[in-house]
Design an enzyme around this catalytic site. Structure first.
Site, PDB file in Angstrom:
ATOM      1  N   ILE A  59       2.349  -7.003  -0.190  1.00  0.00           N
ATOM      2  CA  ILE A  59       2.051  -6.291  -1.437  1.00  0.00           C
ATOM      3  C   ILE A  59       3.293  -5.540  -1.917  1.00  0.00           C
ATOM      4  CG2 ILE A  59       0.576  -4.571  -2.553  1.00  0.00           C
ATOM      5  CD1 ILE A  59      -0.789  -7.213  -1.628  1.00  0.00           C
ATOM      6  N   LYS A  60       3.593  -5.780  -3.182  1.00  0.00           N
ATOM      7  CA  LYS A  60       4.771  -5.132  -3.773  1.00  0.00           C
ATOM      8  C   LYS A  60       4.284  -3.947  -4.596  1.00  0.00           C
ATOM      9  CE  LYS A  60       8.908  -7.264  -5.680  1.00  0.00           C
ATOM     10  NZ  LYS A  60       9.337  -8.306  -6.608  1.00  0.00           N
ATOM     11  N   VAL A  61       4.862  -2.788  -4.320  1.00  0.00           N
ATOM     12  CA  VAL A  61       4.512  -1.594  -5.098  1.00  0.00           C
ATOM     13  C   VAL A  61       5.798  -0.986  -5.657  1.00  0.00           C
ATOM     14  CG1 VAL A  61       2.450  -1.054  -3.714  1.00  0.00           C
ATOM     15  CG2 VAL A  61       4.640  -0.014  -3.106  1.00  0.00           C
TER      16      VAL A  61
END
Ligand code: E4P
Length: 229
Positions: free
Chosen positions: A82-84
């Site tokens: 997951i890219k935040v």
């Protein structure tokens, strides 16, 4: 050093995956839009082609929604990361994902101070954007050197430096010399890395000389064939 490719274009990913040199893929909302794909479908297909880490970015900006989006994306496949974004909300979400055993790529990093916070939040990857810093007259690679040096002082930091916004093979070589763990490359840059004019020139000379011999490695010469018979 691991090589990821920075695209959501399935054709490009399939083509480059055949080299056996790909360790993963990074995407972002712009790349998904460029590919003209539904994000869930695109990430699912990419994960089927590349077994390594595949980054899928949340589009919410507030903690609770980021967590809901990330949990949805993480269910697509085991290799989804997951890219935040590197915001306060993003790092709060990063901590939550890490407690849930979900890998996180913290993106849009432009300073060493931000990279320190991401490591503290347990990020799996920190993505400093070198090209975008160069674009505004800063030294993108100096940021990579700072982050690598800073993280080395704390062996307990497991966050990997993922060099992003790469514009040319020189960025990749410099990053490797500095000890960055990963570079995510636009497909064109990965293809450029294979190229050298002396390789082309040398290969042409070898093949021209070989053609003059009339030989074939796979076909035995006629005389030898007669002896075999
Ligand atoms: C990284 O994960 C980003 O998707 C990417 O490297 C951004 O690069 P750009 O500056 O070429 O858009």
């Amino acid at each position: 050093m691991k090589f990821f490719i920075d695209t959501a274009n399935l054709d490009e990913i399939r083509e480059l995956a055949t080299t056996g040199l790909l360790d993963g893929v990074t995407t972002n909302p712009t790349l998904i839009a460029k590919a003209g794909r539904n994000m869930i479908d695109a990430i699912k297909e990419i994960c089927e082609v590349v077994p390594g880490d595949v980054s899928a970015e949340v589009t919410a900006t507030e903690y609770q929604s980021m967590v809901r989006e990330g949990q949805r994306l993480a269910k697509i496949a085991k290799n989804v990361v997951i890219k935040v974004p590197l915001t306060m909300e993003g790092l709060k979400a990063c901590k939550t994902f890490r407690h849930e055993g979900i890998k996180v790529n913290v993106t849009l990093c432009f300073s060493a101070a931000q990279a320190l916070l991401a490591a503290k939040a347990g990020a799996t990857y920190i993505s400093p954007f070198v090209g975008r810093l160069d674009d505004i007259g800063h030294d993108g690679m100096a940021l990579i050197a700072d982050i690598v040096a800073m993280y080395r002082n704390f062996p307990q930091i497991a966050t990997e430096v993922l060099v992003a916004s790469v514009r040319n093979p020189g960025h990749v070589v410099q990053a490797a010399k500095m000890g960055a763990h990963v570079a995510t490359l636009p497909p064109a840059v990965l293809k450029q890395m294979f190229q050298h004019p002396l390789t082309d020139k040398g290969l042409k000379a070898f093949l021209d000389d070989w053609a003059k011999t009339g030989q074939s490695i796979l076909e035995a010469p006629k005389a030898a064939r007669r002896e075999q018979a």
